[in-house]
Structures are given as C-alpha cells and as structure tokens.
Design a protein around this motif. Structure first.
Motif, mmCIF file in Angstrom:
data_model
loop_
_atom_site.group_PDB
_atom_site.id
_atom_site.type_symbol
_atom_site.label_atom_id
_atom_site.label_comp_id
_atom_site.label_asym_id
_atom_site.label_seq_id
_atom_site.Cartn_x
_atom_site.Cartn_y
_atom_site.Cartn_z
ATOM 1 N N PRO A 86 9.783 61.296 8.301
ATOM 2 C CA PRO A 86 9.636 61.725 6.905
ATOM 3 C C PRO A 86 10.605 61.010 5.969
ATOM 4 O O PRO A 86 10.304 60.852 4.787
ATOM 5 C CB PRO A 86 9.920 63.230 6.961
ATOM 6 N N PHE A 87 11.732 60.590 6.482
ATOM 7 C CA PHE A 87 12.733 59.862 5.701
ATOM 8 C C PHE A 87 13.744 59.291 6.679
ATOM 9 O O PHE A 87 13.697 59.560 7.880
ATOM 10 C CB PHE A 87 13.422 60.755 4.663
ATOM 11 N N LEU A 88 14.678 58.512 6.170
ATOM 12 C CA LEU A 88 15.707 57.920 7.010
ATOM 13 C C LEU A 88 17.075 58.506 6.691
ATOM 14 O O LEU A 88 17.365 58.829 5.543
ATOM 15 C CB LEU A 88 15.763 56.392 6.815
ATOM 16 N N SER A 89 17.898 58.613 7.719
ATOM 17 C CA SER A 89 19.287 59.051 7.580
ATOM 18 C C SER A 89 20.196 57.856 7.825
ATOM 19 O O SER A 89 20.099 57.187 8.860
ATOM 20 C CB SER A 89 19.601 60.154 8.594
ATOM 21 N N SER A 90 21.083 57.577 6.901
ATOM 22 C CA SER A 90 22.008 56.454 7.075
ATOM 23 C C SER A 90 22.911 56.675 8.283
ATOM 24 O O SER A 90 23.278 55.719 8.977
ATOM 25 C CB SER A 90 22.842 56.247 5.807
ATOM 26 N N ARG A 91 23.257 57.923 8.554
ATOM 27 C CA ARG A 91 24.100 58.213 9.709
ATOM 28 C C ARG A 91 23.356 57.928 11.008
ATOM 29 O O ARG A 91 23.928 57.389 11.966
ATOM 30 C CB ARG A 91 24.557 59.672 9.670
ATOM 31 N N ALA A 92 22.081 58.279 11.057
ATOM 32 C CA ALA A 92 21.288 57.998 12.249
ATOM 33 C C ALA A 92 21.123 56.499 12.451
ATOM 34 O O ALA A 92 21.069 56.021 13.591
ATOM 35 C CB ALA A 92 19.922 58.675 12.141
ATOM 36 N N VAL A 93 21.032 55.741 11.355
ATOM 37 C CA VAL A 93 20.968 54.282 11.462
ATOM 38 C C VAL A 93 22.211 53.755 12.162
ATOM 39 O O VAL A 93 22.136 52.922 13.077
ATOM 40 C CB VAL A 93 20.821 53.637 10.068
ATOM 41 N N GLN A 94 23.372 54.270 11.755
ATOM 42 C CA GLN A 94 24.620 53.825 12.385
ATOM 43 C C GLN A 94 24.693 54.226 13.853
ATOM 44 O O GLN A 94 25.122 53.441 14.705
ATOM 45 C CB GLN A 94 25.812 54.409 11.634
ATOM 46 N N LEU A 95 24.277 55.452 14.160
ATOM 47 C CA LEU A 95 24.329 55.909 15.543
ATOM 48 C C LEU A 95 23.389 55.112 16.441
ATOM 49 O O LEU A 95 23.686 54.869 17.612
ATOM 50 C CB LEU A 95 23.993 57.405 15.617
ATOM 51 N N GLY A 96 22.254 54.704 15.886
ATOM 52 C CA GLY A 96 21.339 53.872 16.650
ATOM 53 C C GLY A 96 21.951 52.522 16.987
ATOM 54 O O GLY A 96 21.898 52.063 18.140
ATOM 55 N N SER A 97 22.557 51.868 16.006
ATOM 56 C CA SER A 97 23.207 50.584 16.247
ATOM 57 C C SER A 97 24.401 50.728 17.181
ATOM 58 O O SER A 97 24.668 49.847 18.008
ATOM 59 C CB SER A 97 23.654 49.965 14.918
ATOM 60 N N LEU A 98 25.114 51.849 17.048
ATOM 61 C CA LEU A 98 26.258 52.102 17.928
ATOM 62 C C LEU A 98 25.817 52.164 19.385
ATOM 63 O O LEU A 98 26.485 51.629 20.278
ATOM 64 C CB LEU A 98 26.936 53.414 17.516
ATOM 65 N N TYR A 99 24.680 52.785 19.633
ATOM 66 C CA TYR A 99 24.181 52.903 21.000
ATOM 67 C C TYR A 99 23.809 51.536 21.564
ATOM 68 O O TYR A 99 24.161 51.197 22.708
ATOM 69 C CB TYR A 99 22.962 53.830 21.020
ATOM 70 N N VAL A 100 23.101 50.735 20.775
ATOM 71 C CA VAL A 100 22.648 49.431 21.273
ATOM 72 C C VAL A 100 23.840 48.509 21.535
ATOM 73 O O VAL A 100 23.873 47.787 22.536
ATOM 74 C CB VAL A 100 21.654 48.794 20.287
ATOM 75 N N ARG A 101 24.834 48.531 20.644
ATOM 76 C CA ARG A 101 26.046 47.751 20.912
ATOM 77 C C ARG A 101 26.729 48.249 22.189
ATOM 78 O O ARG A 101 27.309 47.473 22.944
ATOM 79 C CB ARG A 101 27.012 47.869 19.736
ATOM 80 N N GLY A 102 26.631 49.542 22.439
ATOM 81 C CA GLY A 102 27.208 50.090 23.657
ATOM 82 C C GLY A 102 26.521 49.571 24.903
ATOM 83 O O GLY A 102 27.172 49.328 25.926
ATOM 84 N N LEU A 103 25.205 49.384 24.838
ATOM 85 C CA LEU A 103 24.490 48.827 25.987
ATOM 86 C C LEU A 103 24.995 47.424 26.313
ATOM 87 O O LEU A 103 25.100 47.046 27.489
ATOM 88 C CB LEU A 103 22.986 48.790 25.698
ATOM 89 N N ALA A 104 25.309 46.635 25.274
ATOM 90 C CA ALA A 104 25.876 45.303 25.514
ATOM 91 C C ALA A 104 27.223 45.412 26.218
ATOM 92 O O ALA A 104 27.542 44.609 27.102
ATOM 93 C CB ALA A 104 26.007 44.540 24.202
ATOM 94 N N HIS A 105 28.023 46.397 25.843
ATOM 95 C CA HIS A 105 29.308 46.604 26.519
ATOM 96 C C HIS A 105 29.103 47.065 27.957
ATOM 97 O O HIS A 105 29.888 46.708 28.848
ATOM 98 C CB HIS A 105 30.160 47.617 25.746
ATOM 99 N N LEU A 106 28.068 47.855 28.198
ATOM 100 C CA LEU A 106 27.751 48.230 29.570
ATOM 101 C C LEU A 106 27.395 47.003 30.397
ATOM 102 O O LEU A 106 27.739 46.924 31.583
ATOM 103 C CB LEU A 106 26.597 49.242 29.592
ATOM 104 N N LEU A 107 26.711 46.053 29.796
ATOM 105 C CA LEU A 107 26.421 44.795 30.491
ATOM 106 C C LEU A 107 27.711 44.102 30.903
ATOM 107 O O LEU A 107 27.835 43.582 32.016
ATOM 108 C CB LEU A 107 25.599 43.871 29.589
ATOM 109 N N GLY A 108 28.676 44.077 29.972
ATOM 110 C CA GLY A 108 29.957 43.454 30.271
ATOM 111 C C GLY A 108 30.704 44.182 31.374
ATOM 112 O O GLY A 108 31.274 43.555 32.279
ATOM 113 N N ALA A 109 30.713 45.507 31.315
ATOM 114 C CA ALA A 109 31.388 46.297 32.352
ATOM 115 C C ALA A 109 30.702 46.130 33.703
ATOM 116 O O ALA A 109 31.356 46.034 34.745
ATOM 117 C CB ALA A 109 31.402 47.772 31.949
ATOM 118 N N ASN A 110 29.381 46.084 33.701
ATOM 119 C CA ASN A 110 28.622 45.919 34.937
ATOM 120 C C ASN A 110 28.876 44.548 35.558
ATOM 121 O O ASN A 110 29.085 44.420 36.763
ATOM 122 C CB ASN A 110 27.133 46.099 34.637
ATOM 123 N N SER A 111 28.885 43.518 34.723
ATOM 124 C CA SER A 111 29.135 42.160 35.211
ATOM 125 C C SER A 111 30.541 42.028 35.782
ATOM 126 O O SER A 111 30.737 41.459 36.863
ATOM 127 C CB SER A 111 28.922 41.158 34.077
#
Length: 739
Positions: free
Chosen positions: A526-551
């Motif tokens: 129905p609409f967008l939340s700027s906070r949810a936008v940030q939390l979404g990007s925070l999660y995806v950046r976290g997956l990249a860090h998980l790649l680093g930790a896994n490697s």
C-alpha cells in the motif's frame, strides 16, 4: 566512466563510427573467419543497470525475479551460438581511488534525494533516482556462476583485464558501456545500453572510423584519453592543456565546426596530439617532450597511458607500474598455500573478503540504501564492523599467539553517512575463541574429518556470536540457519530493532521458500516505509558478510545457502514489515501455512533465547503507520515521516550518532569515527557494550491492536525514563521531509 566527453562525441559528432550490428550475424562471420567459437567478453559492472529491470529496487532487491532475468539473458546469447565470459571488478586501484570517491559521493546525493522522496510520498521514485540494490554486484557474480557461466573477478582494474582477455583470445567483441574500450587496441566495443535482446542487435563503436574522423592513429588514442580526462588523469589537472588546444584550434581557422562544444574540444585536443607527436616518439611510446608539463603531471600521464597498454605491446615501464603486487600485505601470517588458494578463489568470484584482507590489506564497500537523516539505525558499515574484525582475526590470528601488536590494521573504504571518505578507516583484527588450542588457518581450510567440519562451523558461528545454533545444522535448511544467524546478529548489534522487525525478517525467510517469482511480483504494497527500505538493505549487506565469514572459516555452509534468492525478497519483506507493525496475527503473517508457522516459531524462540543470554531483551515497538498530515488527497501514506516516529519505537537520547562517537586511531574529525570500539560486542557470556540499559524508550504503551492475542513473546516492560524535554519536537523537525 571512461574518457570524458568521448561517448557523446561518438554519438552526436561521429555517427559514422556508430554502426548498428546484429550479434547473430557477427558471431557467424567471426566463426567463419577465425575458426573459433564466438566469445563475447562482458563487463559485468556496466551491465547491472541493464539487467536489473525488476519493478522494485528500493526494497532490497527482487532476487528470484532477477535470477530469471539473468537466466533468460544468458539463454538468448547461448541460442545465438555466442559464448559469454563475464568480468567483475575485484579491486579498486589506488590510482583510481580519487575518482572512486567522487562517484560514491555523487551516488550519496541520489540516495539522500531518494529517501526524501519516499518519506514525502510513501512510494518509490522514478528512474531518475534509480539506485542499484545493495550488494547487486557481489551476488550477480555468484548468480552467473550458478548458471554455469565463466566468471572472473579482477585482480586489477577490470577494464584492463577485459581488454587483455579479449585481445589474447581473439574475442568477437567486448560488451559494456565505457569509452576506455575504444581506446584499448583490443576487440570491438559493443554497447550494452543500445542492446536489443529481442533482435540481438546493438551498436558497435568503430575504433578505426573514429581515428579517421579525428586524424589520429590507434597508438595516439591513449594520450588523447589522458588529455581529455579519464579515471586516472582528472579533467581538472589537464584543463590548461585543453584551453590552450582550443585557442590554437581557433587560431588556425578550424573552429568552423558547427557541432556541440564538446565536439570542438575533442577535435581540438586531437589536433594538439597530432601536432606534438613525432614519428620516433610514436614508435617509442613516449610522451612528446614538446608537451610542456611539470614532472608530476608527466608521471601522471605516463600512468594514464600505461593503463591502456595491453600485454604483448611495448609499454611505459609497464611492469613497474602494474597494479598487481605479487607480495601479500600479510604474507608472514599465512602460508603460501593459503595465499595461492585465496587468489584462485578471488579470481573465480568465490573468496569474498579474504583476498582483499590477505593480499591487499584493503577492502571497500560501495553505497548502501540508508538514510543519512535517520539517527535510529546505524549504517551497515558500523553494524557489521565487529563481524569483519572477527573475520580478520580468523584470517590473520589463527595458529598464532593472538598478539596484534605488530599486525597492521586493515584499510576499510566503506561508504556510509558521516564518512568523508578522505582516508580509510583503520580496523584491527579481533580473535575468536575456539575449543581447541589455536588451530591454524591451514587446518581450517584444508583439514579433513568430522572434527574439522565441526571446527569450521564453530568458527563461522563464533564470528556472528551465535555458537548455540550449531545444534540446528542439519535440522533446518542451511538457508534458514544462515537467515537466523544474520537476524540474531542484527538484533545483538542494533538496539532499535524490535520484535516486529524480527517477525518481518523471519516470516519472509520462511515463506519465501514456497513462493514463485510470479507470486512475489504480485505482492501488494500500500505504501513504502523508509525504515523498511533501510532494514532490507541492511539484511542483504549482512548476507555478503556471511559470505566472508563462511569463506574465512573454510566454508562450513554451502555458498548457495547464503544467496539472497534463498532467504530474502525485498517486496515480500516490505509486505511482512507493514503487516507486523500493523499488529497482524502471527498466523496471517505466515500466510496461514501451519508448517511455515511452526518453523517460524521455532526459529524465533532460538533467537530470543540466544539474545536473552547476552542481555538483549527484544521489545515490542509496533509503529503502526498513519496518514501523514501534510499528504495531499490521493497521496499514499508516508513510510518514514512523523507517523512512524511517534509510535514509541524510537530510541531516545539522540540515536546512534550521539552514542557512537568514539574513534579508533585518533580521528576526531570524523563525526562517527567508523564506529570505533563502541559497537564491538563482548564475548557471548556478557552484555553488549551498547546494551539495553543505554537504550531508553518512551513509557507510553504503544502495542498494536492484536498483540494481546499473539502471545508469542515474553514481553519486556517498557523503560520508564521519559524523553528529554523538547526531544519530540526536535525529532519531528529533523524528520520533516521538507527540511
């Protein structure tokens, strides 16, 4: 990117050099003349905007839909008989650091305008403010590899490696969008911006026809590029040369050219190059002495020209100026075998973070979708700094006595609000605690047996402070285990993350497994939340860090489990976020699926238990959205304005910026100082340094309308400390999108 003004000159002033070609026909002709399989070398970074055609881009990425786009794109070339080889940037060369910083600052401006638009209108802005989803380059590299494509991550400037590969393998062309490819004496340069995938046609920029138009030879093009300005030689430093060239151009009556001013500039500089260049200098590859330059500028142009000289050609001290150093920044801390494997994995796009740390001592991260005006959510660079420090510790300290006295710090070039990018953040490794007595990194990477497998998993979980989750390995899907680790880490690091945020994260990860790309596209927002936008990007950046930790840990989890298309969809997450903060019943949040509900409750219980052991009590802070008082009729609700900030979920006391002002290595000029040690968590048996005792909240109870019926959490009492006088008014003024 590329040579300043040359792209517009080609298209507006030199149409004879812009040739429309059919790639199928071109492939057949290439195969007939060369007796080789037609190969197209693809500049992956230049293609990202072309590839990411999904409707939503601000929510964190529609990753399953994006995977389908990539699959269809690859299949179009395969059906045309064209082999693809992809290159992605693996490093930022120091000679290009200044230009890299300039671009990052420009994108920061676009990101700020994007967030202001979302907070004012509650919807995604138009393509004029388009920003790539965070982490798109990293995961596109992995996605193409999973599709069976040949992918390379560069050891130096990617443009150079692309041109080198295309020349050495007699490729049919280079697909990209960078005029550097017309300067290189390599394969034909094909435009991805002009590509029509349905007809397999695009524009070829003809190097020889360009030279005929401007009166130069191919060997003179590198000097032309440097004088016009490129990524190595800035336009500002050559401004006086171009000014003199224009004056000389006008004096000899050549300015009758009626084209655009930039066209006159290219022709004037080309005329200067032609007049300066004597035959013996052209053959020697030297900079003409008659070009009056100071010694520093002469050396800079030398570097700029060397940048275009490919292997097998005469060069200007090419070996001395090579950006690829054979020596490791930390070679005395790791074995030669580790360095060899690290380099090989990096080139194959598999060794995220490790190569930058061990071989360069430098890592960087581009722009992330985060709101510089939001004082409640820390930037991702600071959220994941403790994780990176432990990754550095695994890579550099295992098998040693743990002393870091003589260990150089890692240089971090991370883009985040408040960082001026004038110098890197200097970040030291932090050791992790493992059950055995200082195992070596060689054992972790190359050892065999169940004990080593357990050690790898323990190392990975220790980096994320989630050691208790080892019992879940094999009991839940690896992608869900990764999601649980990541969300738990976020909760431990970010004190303003609420129960509702956790519900949104975990419910979308659980539900995603059952949804097709088509179903995900049909999710309604129905609409967008700027906070949810940030939390979404925070999660995806976290997956990249998980790649680093896994490697770093020897890959206890399959890399596929850490890919966003297995645990995250931005549109689905945004939907779950709005539902969770609106007080939706848990069963509804899980789409009424009993198996999903059971898994969700199991994961949530594990998270709450682990956080409680570390003194982190998750709180309910439902920020039910409300119509913005300034919205005009027909506008959507705002997603980050006053209605969201008044719901009792904001951390009082000025937010993370006021709390996180400690500095590492004495850099008082930086407002937030790279996070310093203030955000580094203690070991699992103690409280985080920035514990709940320092996160005061409004005493007003503001639970959603259905929370008494949900009953899934042991709710913590609200903190009774009232906000500081005037804090509400100041916060509302700060969050007003019109300011």
């Amino acid at each position: 990117m590329g040579v300043k003004g040359l792209q517009s000159f080609l298209e507006c002033c030199c149409p004879e050099a812009c040739v429309t070609v059919n790639l199928r026909d071109m492939a057949r002709q290439h195969s007939a003349t060369s007796q080789r399989e037609p190969t197209l070398v693809v500049d992956g970074l230049a293609c990202l905007r072309h590839w990411y055609s999904c409707k939503d881009w601000v929510c964190g990425g529609q990753w399953r839909e994006y995977m389908d786009v990539l699959k269809n794109w690859v299949e179009a070339f395969t059906s045309a008989g064209i082999r693809l080889v992809f290159f992605f940037d693996g490093v930022v060369e120091e000679q290009k650091r200044e230009e890299w910083v300039k671009r990052r600052r420009r994108v920061n401006g676009d990101v700020s305008r994007m967030f202001r638009y979302i907070k004012a209108h509650g919807e995604q802005p138009g393509r004029e403010l388009f920003c790539l989803p965070s982490g798109l380059s990293t995961f596109t590299c992995c996605a193409l590899s999973s599709l069976g494509q040949e992918v390379f991550c560069s050891l130096r400037e990617a443009d150079y490696e692309i041109a080198s590969y295309a020349r050495q393998h007699s490729s049919m062309g280079i697909l990209g969008q960078d005029t550097d490819f017309i300067i290189y004496d390599s394969a034909p340069y094909l435009s991805v911006a002009k590509l029509q995938i349905s007809s397999m046609s695009t524009v070829l920029y003809d190097r020889q026809r360009l030279c005929q138009t401007i009166g130069l030879t191919v060997s003179q093009l590198p000097l032309l590029a440097c004088l016009l300005g490129n990524d190595v030689v800035s336009m500002e430093k050559m401004q006086h040369i171009r000014k003199n060239a224009m004056e000389a151009y006008r004096k000899v009556g050549l300015a009758s050219y009626s084209g655009a001013p930039q066209g006159q500039m290219v022709l004037a500089v080309a005329q200067l190059v032609k007049s300066l260049w004597r035959k013996e200098e052209m053959e020697a590859g030297n900079i003409p002495q008659s070009l009056n330059l100071s010694d520093p500028l002469r050396e800079l142009i030398k570097k700029g020209m060397c940048y275009y000289l490919l292997p097998g050609k005469d060069s200007l001290q090419q070996d001395d100026l090579s950006a690829c150093s054979s020596a490791s920044a930390f070679e005395k801390y790791v074995s030669p075998q580790i360095l060899k494997v690290c380099r090989e994995k990096h080139v194959a796009g598999e060794g995220f973070m490790a190569y930058g740390v061990l071989c360069e001592g430098v890592i960087e991260c581009s722009n992330t979708l985060e709101d510089e005006e939001d004082t409640e959510l820390m930037p991702q660079a600071l959220v994941y700094k403790p994780c990176r420090q432990k990754v550095y510790g695994v890579l550099l300290l295992l098998g040693h006595d743990g002393s870091t006295d003589d260990l150089p710090a890692i240089k971090e070039w991370f883009v985040y609000p408040g960082s001026p990018l004038k110098e890197p953040d200097m970040v030291h490794p932090v050791p992790i605690s493992l059950p055995c007595d200082r195992p070596s990194l060689d054992l972790l990477w190359f050892g065999t047996g169940p004990e080593v497998s357990d050690l790898r998993l323990t190392s990975f979980l220790s980096i994320l402070d989630c050691q208790e989750f080892s019992e879940l390995k094999g009991a839940v899907e690896d992608s869900l285990l990764a999601a649980l680790c990541l969300v738990t880490y976020i909760v431990l690091q970010v004190q303003t993350v609420s129960q509702e945020d956790v519900d949104a994260y975990l419910s979308q990860a659980v539900c995603l497994r059952l949804k097709s790309p088509r179903e995900l596209q049909q999710v309604k927002l129905p609409f967008l939340s700027s906070r949810a936008v940030q939390l979404g990007s925070l999660y995806v950046r976290g997956l990249a860090h998980l790649l680093g930790a896994n490697s770093a840990s020897g890959c206890p989890l399959p890399s596929a489990a850490l890919m966003p298309w297995h645990s995250f969809d931005g549109r689905l997450f945004h939907s779950k976020y709005l539902l969770a903060h609106g007080g939706t019943e848990t069963s509804v949040l899980l789409d009424g699926d009993t198996s999903c509900l059971s898994m969700f409750l199991h994961l949530r219980e594990k998270l709450i238990e682990t956080c409680r052991k570390r003194g982190r009590i998750l709180q309910s802070r439902p920020n039910a959205p409300s119509q913005s008082p300034t919205s005009a009729p027909g506008h959507r609700h705002t997603g980050g304005g006053e209605g969201w900030r008044r719901g009792g979920g904001a951390a009082r006391g000025g937010g993370w910026r006021q709390r996180g002002d400690r500095h590492e290595h004495g850099n008082p000029g930086r407002q937030w100082g790279g996070g310093g040690q203030h955000f580094r968590p203690r070991h699992s048996s103690s409280y985080p340094e920035e514990g709940p005792e320092n996160t005061s909240c409004s005493s007003k109870q503001s639970r959603g309308r259905s929370y008494h019926n949900r009953g899934r959490y042991q709710l913590a009492p609200r903190w009774s400390q009232p906000p500081a006088p005037g804090a509400e008014e100041q916060r509302n003024k700060r969050n007003d999108p019109r300011k």
